[in-house]
Scaffold this active site. Sequence first.
Site, PDB file in Angstrom:
ATOM      1  N   ASP A   9       0.787  -1.245   0.000  1.00  0.00           N
ATOM      2  CA  ASP A   9       0.000   0.000   0.000  1.00  0.00           C
ATOM      3  C   ASP A   9       0.823   1.302   0.000  1.00  0.00           C
ATOM      4  O   ASP A   9       0.487   2.244   0.741  1.00  0.00           O
ATOM      5  CB  ASP A   9      -0.957   0.024   1.200  1.00  0.00           C
ATOM      6  CG  ASP A   9      -2.009  -1.089   1.142  1.00  0.00           C
ATOM      7  OD1 ASP A   9      -1.869  -1.986   0.306  1.00  0.00           O
ATOM      8  OD2 ASP A   9      -2.942  -1.051   1.956  1.00  0.00           O
ATOM      9  N   ASP A  51      -4.696  -0.679  -1.715  1.00  0.00           N
ATOM     10  CA  ASP A  51      -6.069  -0.468  -1.296  1.00  0.00           C
ATOM     11  C   ASP A  51      -6.776   0.067  -2.541  1.00  0.00           C
ATOM     12  O   ASP A  51      -6.273   0.998  -3.199  1.00  0.00           O
ATOM     13  CB  ASP A  51      -6.084   0.580  -0.166  1.00  0.00           C
ATOM     14  CG  ASP A  51      -6.948   0.173   1.014  1.00  0.00           C
ATOM     15  OD1 ASP A  51      -7.420  -0.977   1.047  1.00  0.00           O
ATOM     16  OD2 ASP A  51      -7.145   1.024   1.902  1.00  0.00           O
ATOM     17  N   HIS A  53     -10.540   0.900  -3.426  1.00  0.00           N
ATOM     18  CA  HIS A  53     -11.929   0.917  -2.965  1.00  0.00           C
ATOM     19  C   HIS A  53     -12.892   1.387  -4.044  1.00  0.00           C
ATOM     20  O   HIS A  53     -12.693   2.451  -4.645  1.00  0.00           O
ATOM     21  CB  HIS A  53     -12.061   1.838  -1.757  1.00  0.00           C
ATOM     22  CG  HIS A  53     -11.341   1.326  -0.542  1.00  0.00           C
ATOM     23  ND1 HIS A  53     -11.483   0.043  -0.074  1.00  0.00           N
ATOM     24  CD2 HIS A  53     -10.471   1.932   0.310  1.00  0.00           C
ATOM     25  CE1 HIS A  53     -10.731  -0.128   1.015  1.00  0.00           C
ATOM     26  NE2 HIS A  53     -10.091   1.006   1.260  1.00  0.00           N
ATOM     27  N   HIS A  59     -16.434   1.121   5.747  1.00  0.00           N
ATOM     28  CA  HIS A  59     -15.004   1.419   5.859  1.00  0.00           C
ATOM     29  C   HIS A  59     -14.784   2.931   5.683  1.00  0.00           C
ATOM     30  O   HIS A  59     -13.902   3.511   6.311  1.00  0.00           O
ATOM     31  CB  HIS A  59     -14.258   0.626   4.780  1.00  0.00           C
ATOM     32  CG  HIS A  59     -12.766   0.749   4.826  1.00  0.00           C
ATOM     33  ND1 HIS A  59     -12.016   0.569   5.962  1.00  0.00           N
ATOM     34  CD2 HIS A  59     -11.870   1.015   3.836  1.00  0.00           C
ATOM     35  CE1 HIS A  59     -10.731   0.725   5.674  1.00  0.00           C
ATOM     36  NE2 HIS A  59     -10.613   1.005   4.393  1.00  0.00           N
ATOM     37  N   HIS A  76     -10.490   7.173   0.993  1.00  0.00           N
ATOM     38  CA  HIS A  76      -9.102   7.079   0.535  1.00  0.00           C
ATOM     39  C   HIS A  76      -8.994   5.992  -0.528  1.00  0.00           C
ATOM     40  O   HIS A  76      -9.805   5.068  -0.576  1.00  0.00           O
ATOM     41  CB  HIS A  76      -8.179   6.732   1.714  1.00  0.00           C
ATOM     42  CG  HIS A  76      -8.554   5.440   2.383  1.00  0.00           C
ATOM     43  ND1 HIS A  76      -9.536   5.378   3.349  1.00  0.00           N
ATOM     44  CD2 HIS A  76      -8.136   4.169   2.192  1.00  0.00           C
ATOM     45  CE1 HIS A  76      -9.684   4.120   3.734  1.00  0.00           C
ATOM     46  NE2 HIS A  76      -8.857   3.352   3.044  1.00  0.00           N
ATOM     47  N   LYS A 101      -7.079  -4.833  -3.285  1.00  0.00           N
ATOM     48  CA  LYS A 101      -7.951  -5.326  -2.201  1.00  0.00           C
ATOM     49  C   LYS A 101      -8.917  -4.233  -1.778  1.00  0.00           C
ATOM     50  O   LYS A 101      -8.669  -3.055  -2.022  1.00  0.00           O
ATOM     51  CB  LYS A 101      -7.096  -5.771  -1.009  1.00  0.00           C
ATOM     52  CG  LYS A 101      -6.260  -4.635  -0.415  1.00  0.00           C
ATOM     53  CD  LYS A 101      -5.343  -5.146   0.682  1.00  0.00           C
ATOM     54  CE  LYS A 101      -4.401  -4.070   1.194  1.00  0.00           C
ATOM     55  NZ  LYS A 101      -5.039  -2.904   1.819  1.00  0.00           N
ATOM     56  N   CYS A 143      -2.057  -2.526   7.588  1.00  0.00           N
ATOM     57  CA  CYS A 143      -2.002  -3.452   6.454  1.00  0.00           C
ATOM     58  C   CYS A 143      -0.708  -4.257   6.407  1.00  0.00           C
ATOM     59  O   CYS A 143      -0.716  -5.412   5.974  1.00  0.00           O
ATOM     60  CB  CYS A 143      -2.259  -2.693   5.151  1.00  0.00           C
ATOM     61  SG  CYS A 143      -3.959  -2.052   5.090  1.00  0.00           S
TER      62      CYS A 143
HETATM   63 ZN   LIG Z   1      -8.965   1.249   3.027  1.00  0.00          ZN
END
Ligand SMILES: [Zn+2]
Length: 189
Positions: A9, A51, A53, A59, A76, A101, A143
């Site tokens: 990340d 990450d 999203h 979240h 984010h 992810k 993470c």
């Molecule tokens: Zn996240």
Amino acid sequence: MARALIVVDVQRDFCEGGSLAVNGGAATATRITAHLEHHARHYEMIVATRDWHVEPGRHFVADGESPDFAETWPAHCVAGSEGAGWHPYLRLPADTVVVSKGERAAAFSGFEGRTGDHLTLAEVLRGREIDAVDIVGIATSYCVRATALDAAASGLSTRMLAGLTADVDPQVTPRTLEELAGAGIEVSD
Ligand SMILES: [Zn+2]
């Protein structure tokens, strides 16, 4: 041993100037790039998690509420946004395997993600007969921690290079490193 490097990340939103910035994120990106310059040939493969999203539910904090930084967070790393991109100081080799992810729910561990070919991280590592991993990135107690614990739990010889990580709260870091060591993970500089 066939060892992989997992870069966790190192995205713009997790570095200075991003929407969920971790102090030292940009410097960590620089140090990981230097590590790759010197050591990339020692790794059988390089993996970078991100990450990513799309619609991660709770979240992301709801409009008008304050994030608690445990369950809910400021928005984010929205898939395809600038903030979800690699930090510009991070230079990854062209053959890096990218694992995304968190598309539909929070995901802290890279082992919850998939490649563009829909392979899990475990499947990718198994396909290359990887039996050892070095883990670096952001954030140490989130993470990076979750990815390292899953790596060790899946039987990989796991090393965390603490000098190539950055944490949200540096006061929490020693406890995290202790937890990882207790799980059989080698913690080194
Ligand atoms: Zn996240």
